[in-house]
Design a protein around this motif. Structure first.
Motif, PDB file in Angstrom:
ATOM      1  N   HIS A 166       0.834  -1.213   0.000  1.00 52.92           N
ATOM      2  CA  HIS A 166       0.000   0.000   0.000  1.00 52.92           C
ATOM      3  C   HIS A 166       0.866   1.259   0.000  1.00 52.92           C
ATOM      4  O   HIS A 166       0.572   2.217  -0.724  1.00 52.92           O
ATOM      5  CB  HIS A 166      -0.951   0.020   1.200  1.00 52.92           C
ATOM      6  CG  HIS A 166      -2.041  -1.005   1.125  1.00 52.92           C
ATOM      7  ND1 HIS A 166      -2.817  -1.208   0.010  1.00 52.92           N
ATOM      8  CD2 HIS A 166      -2.494  -1.884   2.046  1.00 52.92           C
ATOM      9  CE1 HIS A 166      -3.694  -2.167   0.234  1.00 52.92           C
ATOM     10  NE2 HIS A 166      -3.518  -2.602   1.473  1.00 52.92           N
ATOM     11  N   GLU A 167       1.912   1.260   0.813  1.00 54.45           N
ATOM     12  CA  GLU A 167       2.803   2.432   0.831  1.00 54.45           C
ATOM     13  C   GLU A 167       3.421   2.648  -0.550  1.00 54.45           C
ATOM     14  O   GLU A 167       3.503   3.794  -1.026  1.00 54.45           O
ATOM     15  CB  GLU A 167       3.910   2.243   1.868  1.00 54.45           C
ATOM     16  CG  GLU A 167       3.440   2.345   3.300  1.00 54.45           C
ATOM     17  CD  GLU A 167       4.515   1.921   4.282  1.00 54.45           C
ATOM     18  OE1 GLU A 167       4.863   2.738   5.153  1.00 54.45           O
ATOM     19  OE2 GLU A 167       5.020   0.779   4.166  1.00 54.45           O
ATOM     20  N   ALA A 168       3.845   1.565  -1.195  1.00 60.33           N
ATOM     21  CA  ALA A 168       4.436   1.680  -2.532  1.00 60.33           C
ATOM     22  C   ALA A 168       3.438   2.287  -3.520  1.00 60.33           C
ATOM     23  O   ALA A 168       3.811   3.103  -4.374  1.00 60.33           O
ATOM     24  CB  ALA A 168       4.910   0.310  -3.015  1.00 60.33           C
ATOM     25  N   GLU A 169       2.162   1.927  -3.387  1.00 59.22           N
ATOM     26  CA  GLU A 169       1.127   2.493  -4.263  1.00 59.22           C
ATOM     27  C   GLU A 169       1.019   4.014  -4.075  1.00 59.22           C
ATOM     28  O   GLU A 169       0.913   4.760  -5.043  1.00 59.22           O
ATOM     29  CB  GLU A 169      -0.233   1.840  -3.981  1.00 59.22           C
ATOM     30  CG  GLU A 169      -0.306   0.363  -4.307  1.00 59.22           C
ATOM     31  CD  GLU A 169      -0.636   0.063  -5.757  1.00 59.22           C
ATOM     32  OE1 GLU A 169      -0.686   0.987  -6.592  1.00 59.22           O
ATOM     33  OE2 GLU A 169      -0.847  -1.130  -6.052  1.00 59.22           O
ATOM     34  N   PHE A 170       1.044   4.462  -2.827  1.00 61.45           N
ATOM     35  CA  PHE A 170       1.001   5.909  -2.554  1.00 61.45           C
ATOM     36  C   PHE A 170       2.244   6.608  -3.103  1.00 61.45           C
ATOM     37  O   PHE A 170       2.151   7.681  -3.707  1.00 61.45           O
ATOM     38  CB  PHE A 170       0.891   6.181  -1.050  1.00 61.45           C
ATOM     39  CG  PHE A 170      -0.504   6.075  -0.498  1.00 61.45           C
ATOM     40  CD1 PHE A 170      -1.415   7.109  -0.656  1.00 61.45           C
ATOM     41  CD2 PHE A 170      -0.908   4.945   0.195  1.00 61.45           C
ATOM     42  CE1 PHE A 170      -2.699   7.024  -0.137  1.00 61.45           C
ATOM     43  CE2 PHE A 170      -2.186   4.838   0.725  1.00 61.45           C
ATOM     44  CZ  PHE A 170      -3.091   5.880   0.557  1.00 61.45           C
ATOM     45  N   TYR A 171       3.414   6.015  -2.876  1.00 61.20           N
ATOM     46  CA  TYR A 171       4.654   6.628  -3.362  1.00 61.20           C
ATOM     47  C   TYR A 171       4.680   6.714  -4.878  1.00 61.20           C
ATOM     48  O   TYR A 171       5.264   7.651  -5.437  1.00 61.20           O
ATOM     49  CB  TYR A 171       5.878   5.880  -2.835  1.00 61.20           C
ATOM     50  CG  TYR A 171       6.294   6.350  -1.461  1.00 61.20           C
ATOM     51  CD1 TYR A 171       6.915   7.588  -1.284  1.00 61.20           C
ATOM     52  CD2 TYR A 171       6.058   5.570  -0.345  1.00 61.20           C
ATOM     53  CE1 TYR A 171       7.287   8.028  -0.024  1.00 61.20           C
ATOM     54  CE2 TYR A 171       6.425   6.000   0.926  1.00 61.20           C
ATOM     55  CZ  TYR A 171       7.042   7.235   1.080  1.00 61.20           C
ATOM     56  OH  TYR A 171       7.403   7.672   2.328  1.00 61.20           O
TER      57      TYR A 171
END
Length: 130
Positions: A42-47
């Motif tokens: 999920h963090e990678a998607e935001f980044y």
């Protein structure tokens, strides 16, 4: 209008992660891949969204941006402009800040099969770290 496809991927959760960005601007296409280090999927998607906004600020200033992501979570958080998750809140604030550079910023959810370019790029970014 600039069409921006983003995807984030992690090998493990958390694990080595990457962001893939595929941009269609008129008849031209652009591909970007960024290794992101140890993050959740999920963090990678935001980044991926943040990196894409930073690229657009440099390459397409003042354009109308139409983003597409296969992450329902990311699209919902940005559309609703709200999350209770502290990690995601910091990322949402960065997206708010970066998107202010553009007259219009839209994001919509698309099925994974429509996001193949960005998906491939995000996976390549993970391999760049190894």
């Amino acid at each position: 209008m600039i069409e921006v496809y983003t995807d984030g991927a992690a090998s493990g959760n958390p694990g080595p992660s990457g962001a893939g960005i595929y941009i269609k601007a008129g008849k031209k296409t652009y591909e970007y891949r960024f290794p992101l280090g140890e993050l959740s999927n999920h963090e990678a998607e935001f980044y991926a969204v943040i990196k894409a906004l930073e690229i657009c600020k440099e390459e397409f200033p003042g354009e109308i941006l139409s983003f597409r992501s296969d992450s329902q979570l990311v699209v919902d958080v940005i559309d609703n402009d709200h999350t209770k998750n502290k990690t995601f809140l910091a990322l949402l604030e960065k997206i708010r800040e970066e998107s202010r550079n553009f007259p219009y910023f839209f994001i919509k959810w698309i099925p994974e099969k429509q996001n193949k370019h960005a998906d491939r790029l995000s996976r390549e970014a993970i391999r760049m770290e190894a």
